[in-house]
Scaffold this motif. Sequence first.
Motif, PDB file in Angstrom:
ATOM      1  N   THR A 185       0.843  -1.194   0.000  1.00  0.00           N
ATOM      2  CA  THR A 185       0.000   0.000   0.000  1.00  0.00           C
ATOM      3  C   THR A 185       0.880   1.247   0.000  1.00  0.00           C
ATOM      4  O   THR A 185       1.772   1.363   0.844  1.00  0.00           O
ATOM      5  N   PRO A 186       0.663   2.168  -0.948  1.00  0.00           N
ATOM      6  CA  PRO A 186       1.474   3.401  -0.951  1.00  0.00           C
ATOM      7  C   PRO A 186       1.329   4.159   0.361  1.00  0.00           C
ATOM      8  O   PRO A 186       0.250   4.196   0.965  1.00  0.00           O
ATOM      9  N   GLY A 187       2.418   4.772   0.791  1.00  0.00           N
ATOM     10  CA  GLY A 187       2.383   5.527   2.035  1.00  0.00           C
ATOM     11  C   GLY A 187       1.707   6.873   1.869  1.00  0.00           C
ATOM     12  O   GLY A 187       1.705   7.461   0.782  1.00  0.00           O
ATOM     13  N   GLY A 188       1.133   7.378   2.930  1.00  0.00           N
ATOM     14  CA  GLY A 188       0.551   8.716   2.933  1.00  0.00           C
ATOM     15  C   GLY A 188       1.423   9.647   3.749  1.00  0.00           C
ATOM     16  O   GLY A 188       2.299   9.213   4.503  1.00  0.00           O
ATOM     17  N   PHE A 189       1.201  10.952   3.603  1.00  0.00           N
ATOM     18  CA  PHE A 189       1.989  11.932   4.347  1.00  0.00           C
ATOM     19  C   PHE A 189       1.409  12.056   5.749  1.00  0.00           C
ATOM     20  O   PHE A 189       0.210  12.266   5.919  1.00  0.00           O
ATOM     21  N   GLU A 190       2.265  11.924   6.756  1.00  0.00           N
ATOM     22  CA  GLU A 190       1.825  12.015   8.153  1.00  0.00           C
ATOM     23  C   GLU A 190       1.533  13.472   8.506  1.00  0.00           C
ATOM     24  O   GLU A 190       2.411  14.329   8.412  1.00  0.00           O
ATOM     25  N   GLN A 191       0.291  13.750   8.909  1.00  0.00           N
ATOM     26  CA  GLN A 191      -0.109  15.122   9.186  1.00  0.00           C
ATOM     27  C   GLN A 191      -0.356  15.400  10.667  1.00  0.00           C
ATOM     28  O   GLN A 191      -0.669  16.524  11.037  1.00  0.00           O
ATOM     29  N   ARG A 192      -0.183  14.381  11.505  1.00  0.00           N
ATOM     30  CA  ARG A 192      -0.307  14.615  12.946  1.00  0.00           C
ATOM     31  C   ARG A 192       0.971  15.251  13.497  1.00  0.00           C
ATOM     32  O   ARG A 192       2.058  15.006  13.006  1.00  0.00           O
ATOM     33  N   ILE A 193       0.800  16.068  14.514  1.00  0.00           N
ATOM     34  CA  ILE A 193       1.920  16.681  15.225  1.00  0.00           C
ATOM     35  C   ILE A 193       2.035  15.990  16.584  1.00  0.00           C
ATOM     36  O   ILE A 193       1.029  15.779  17.270  1.00  0.00           O
ATOM     37  N   GLU A 194       3.260  15.617  16.949  1.00  0.00           N
ATOM     38  CA  GLU A 194       3.491  15.117  18.298  1.00  0.00           C
ATOM     39  C   GLU A 194       4.309  16.143  19.066  1.00  0.00           C
ATOM     40  O   GLU A 194       5.239  16.745  18.517  1.00  0.00           O
ATOM     41  N   VAL A 195       3.961  16.329  20.329  1.00  0.00           N
ATOM     42  CA  VAL A 195       4.689  17.257  21.180  1.00  0.00           C
ATOM     43  C   VAL A 195       5.261  16.476  22.362  1.00  0.00           C
ATOM     44  O   VAL A 195       4.522  15.778  23.078  1.00  0.00           O
ATOM     45  N   TYR A 196       6.574  16.597  22.549  1.00  0.00           N
ATOM     46  CA  TYR A 196       7.254  15.910  23.639  1.00  0.00           C
ATOM     47  C   TYR A 196       7.513  16.886  24.776  1.00  0.00           C
ATOM     48  O   TYR A 196       8.057  17.975  24.560  1.00  0.00           O
ATOM     49  N   THR A 197       7.089  16.499  25.970  1.00  0.00           N
ATOM     50  CA  THR A 197       7.375  17.256  27.176  1.00  0.00           C
ATOM     51  C   THR A 197       8.512  16.558  27.908  1.00  0.00           C
ATOM     52  O   THR A 197       8.326  15.450  28.415  1.00  0.00           O
ATOM     53  N   PRO A 198       9.709  17.149  27.950  1.00  0.00           N
ATOM     54  CA  PRO A 198      10.854  16.492  28.589  1.00  0.00           C
ATOM     55  C   PRO A 198      10.656  16.321  30.095  1.00  0.00           C
ATOM     56  O   PRO A 198       9.841  17.015  30.720  1.00  0.00           O
ATOM     57  N   PRO A 199      11.426  15.412  30.700  1.00  0.00           N
ATOM     58  CA  PRO A 199      11.293  15.175  32.146  1.00  0.00           C
ATOM     59  C   PRO A 199      11.463  16.427  32.985  1.00  0.00           C
ATOM     60  O   PRO A 199      10.830  16.564  34.044  1.00  0.00           O
ATOM     61  N   TYR A 200      12.307  17.381  32.532  1.00  0.00           N
ATOM     62  CA  TYR A 200      12.572  18.547  33.375  1.00  0.00           C
ATOM     63  C   TYR A 200      11.331  19.383  33.652  1.00  0.00           C
ATOM     64  O   TYR A 200      11.318  20.196  34.584  1.00  0.00           O
ATOM     65  N   LEU A 201      10.274  19.197  32.871  1.00  0.00           N
ATOM     66  CA  LEU A 201       9.044  19.951  33.123  1.00  0.00           C
ATOM     67  C   LEU A 201       8.117  19.247  34.112  1.00  0.00           C
ATOM     68  O   LEU A 201       7.006  19.725  34.376  1.00  0.00           O
ATOM     69  N   PHE A 202       8.573  18.109  34.652  1.00  0.00           N
ATOM     70  CA  PHE A 202       7.806  17.391  35.682  1.00  0.00           C
ATOM     71  C   PHE A 202       8.562  17.381  37.005  1.00  0.00           C
ATOM     72  O   PHE A 202       8.293  16.555  37.876  1.00  0.00           O
ATOM     73  N   HIS A 203       9.518  18.311  37.172  1.00  0.00           N
ATOM     74  CA  HIS A 203      10.364  18.309  38.364  1.00  0.00           C
ATOM     75  C   HIS A 203      10.000  19.401  39.354  1.00  0.00           C
ATOM     76  O   HIS A 203      10.779  19.720  40.243  1.00  0.00           O
ATOM     77  N   GLY A 204       8.851  20.011  39.213  1.00  0.00           N
ATOM     78  CA  GLY A 204       8.446  21.012  40.182  1.00  0.00           C
ATOM     79  C   GLY A 204       8.533  22.416  39.632  1.00  0.00           C
ATOM     80  O   GLY A 204       8.463  22.653  38.425  1.00  0.00           O
ATOM     81  N   GLU A 205       8.709  23.366  40.526  1.00  0.00           N
ATOM     82  CA  GLU A 205       8.681  24.780  40.176  1.00  0.00           C
ATOM     83  C   GLU A 205       9.780  25.136  39.180  1.00  0.00           C
ATOM     84  O   GLU A 205      10.926  24.694  39.312  1.00  0.00           O
ATOM     85  N   ARG A 206       9.424  25.945  38.196  1.00  0.00           N
ATOM     86  CA  ARG A 206      10.383  26.376  37.188  1.00  0.00           C
ATOM     87  C   ARG A 206      10.975  27.726  37.564  1.00  0.00           C
ATOM     88  O   ARG A 206      10.285  28.564  38.157  1.00  0.00           O
ATOM     89  N   PRO A 207      12.236  27.975  37.191  1.00  0.00           N
ATOM     90  CA  PRO A 207      12.775  29.327  37.352  1.00  0.00           C
ATOM     91  C   PRO A 207      11.950  30.304  36.523  1.00  0.00           C
ATOM     92  O   PRO A 207      11.365  29.926  35.503  1.00  0.00           O
ATOM     93  N   GLN A 208      11.925  31.541  36.962  1.00  0.00           N
ATOM     94  CA  GLN A 208      11.140  32.548  36.264  1.00  0.00           C
ATOM     95  C   GLN A 208      12.046  33.645  35.715  1.00  0.00           C
ATOM     96  O   GLN A 208      13.010  34.048  36.357  1.00  0.00           O
ATOM     97  N   VAL A 209      11.732  34.103  34.489  1.00  0.00           N
ATOM     98  CA  VAL A 209      12.374  35.283  33.934  1.00  0.00           C
ATOM     99  C   VAL A 209      11.320  36.376  33.891  1.00  0.00           C
ATOM    100  O   VAL A 209      10.326  36.257  33.174  1.00  0.00           O
ATOM    101  N   GLY A 210      11.529  37.415  34.690  1.00  0.00           N
ATOM    102  CA  GLY A 210      10.573  38.512  34.725  1.00  0.00           C
ATOM    103  C   GLY A 210      10.919  39.549  33.681  1.00  0.00           C
ATOM    104  O   GLY A 210      10.975  39.259  32.486  1.00  0.00           O
ATOM    105  N   ALA A 211      11.196  40.757  34.142  1.00  0.00           N
ATOM    106  CA  ALA A 211      11.553  41.830  33.213  1.00  0.00           C
ATOM    107  C   ALA A 211      12.850  41.473  32.489  1.00  0.00           C
ATOM    108  O   ALA A 211      13.803  40.976  33.083  1.00  0.00           O
ATOM    109  N   ALA A 212      12.871  41.710  31.199  1.00  0.00           N
ATOM    110  CA  ALA A 212      14.063  41.445  30.390  1.00  0.00           C
ATOM    111  C   ALA A 212      14.055  42.405  29.212  1.00  0.00           C
ATOM    112  O   ALA A 212      12.987  42.731  28.674  1.00  0.00           O
TER     113      ALA A 212
END
Length: 643
Positions: free
Chosen positions: A525-552
């Motif tokens: 069967t001929p292949g089709g073009f994959e149109q779904r987007i996958e988004v990966y959330t790395p482990p570092y975003l499950f480690h609690g509070e993130r540092p904040q950048v305020g005024a810049a």
Amino acid sequence: MKIHKTGRTKRFALGSTVALAVAGMNAPAVLGFATHQYHQYVINRPEYKAEYGHWQTLTLPAGFRVNAVHASLLRTGKVLIVAGSGNDEKHFDAGTFRSLLWNPADNTYKLVPTPADMFCGGHASLPDGRLLLAGGTQRYEKLAGAVKRAAGVMRVRNESPAGARTFPRGTVFVGPNGREYASTAPVTVPAAVKSGSGRQTVVTAGEQHVFVEAVGEGADWVAGSPAQYRIKGLDGADAHDLYGQSAKLTLDKQEYQGIRSAFEFNPDTELYEQVTDMASARWYPTLTGLGDGRVLTVSGLDDTGEILNGNDNEIYDPGSRTWSKGPDRYFPTYPSIFLTAAGKLFYSGSNAGYGPADKGREPGVWDLATNGFQPVPGLRDPDLTETSSSVLLPPAQAQKVMVLGGGGVGESPSSTARTDIADLSAATPAFTPGPDLPAGGTRYLSSVILPDDTVLTTGGSSGYRGRGGSDLLRAQVYHPDSNTFTAAAEPTVGRDYHSEALLLPDGRVAVLGSNPLFADKAETTPGGFEQRIEVYTPPYLFHGERPQVGAAPERAKLGGTVRIGSTRPEAVTTAKLIRPSSVTHVTDVEQRSVALDIGARTADGVALTLPANPDLLPPGWYMLFVTDAAGTPSVARWIQVTR
């Protein structure tokens, strides 16, 4: 090589437990369902996400799905996804060219008017945040059995010094036997150049090529030997001075053909703006930004389907929006060419497909000022660099480029698990071995720099364009400090040819596209073009509070110091500027992570100092990330680096 596999082993063990519990039911469907359900339970556990990360699949509404051949992150945080005709000849014939602007922050999207077929062109960010796009498709390939009209290259000559002459598409060239052949594109032929005087006068004809096709079908139109052709409709002196010459016109396979068109995408108006055409048409070119803000473009197939021979490299000046000739150097198509801190360019050997196996494949450092080329030895499996991935490892100050995986030339079934690293800071740069890829031989692997100074590698296939069901549902993280891979959560969507991955401002990674030859392992069967987007959330975003950048500040000068606000300045351990990706065909020479020096801290902020070297930190827009001791990054703030 050290590879962390604990999570993968645990997954299979838990799955086996489920299998034992339901085996007595004698119901394979129930068994499969139960195993799947338990797997979903495991990968969604907080402790699993904190160690391996998490994938989410996005399916856009049908009217907004495009074939993602190109993806570029803009300074607005939106992703420009360019399909053009999307490797679909029906769309090409209909003039249906598409681009999608996707905002990952709130998952909104809109279609963008697309003025030309940018399918398989090149792109790079400009200092003001615009995106330069150059080249694309003029004509799709035709295999030998499908070619009905004899065709080939016509060299159009002008022996008159009076001026250039332009001929529209469809201009007819008549052979000695009366057969007629029409041009498939407009062509401008420069005037002849007259030198000397009197009997010593020499007139050198102006010349430009164009692709022509017989007006009739069949073998009777084949012209197998060189001949001169008159241009229909010309008479008098014009008929004498202007004519065509062709070596042969055949029914042989016809390659893809490129276009000369170039555009800037304006992130404010969210529209394409046409700029001066390139001198050479290009399909599969690479664009590399330079330290002075200009952009070099090399390689590609021209408007006759021939690979450019290297004497046609061009440099774009964003100030004048014009092109000038660059130094001569041949490369196969989509070569991975990185700007080094010394202002030279490093060709890693990675490329994406067209060109002879014995030409332009050797890695090396290219000095644009002298046009010298210093080979960089030591790359293992040097014949397996097509469809390989290359990345400037973080931090960019280390000046190390990694080559990952790859395959043989053309439709070769061969692939390699090799990773090698070139240290460009050495007096005599050379490659040294890195760890093998955990999944084995891999082509089309995506590599994305993360804010914690690691590199996510994901997707790919062991075979050419995923043949034989060879997509690899694997992801892993490379750690430059220990030269090891650790396992990451496994994606659920296969990615091979025409796939892309890029870092988002919130620290996640978006993965798009894929264009397999077949949809099944049996290749029925001929292949089709994959149109779904996958988004990966790395482990570092499950480690609690993130540092904040305020005024810049919105802008910062090379070598300057800026002050950023932070609610927890004592938690900031690293700061870096990451250049947004502009990626296609596993080629992303834009992304780089440049470390900043951390200076004085106050109760509400931190001072950061930028490097002064524009070849290390090319002018343009960057994502500013700060991280804490655990590697957890802030959400990025956009800053424009100026000279």
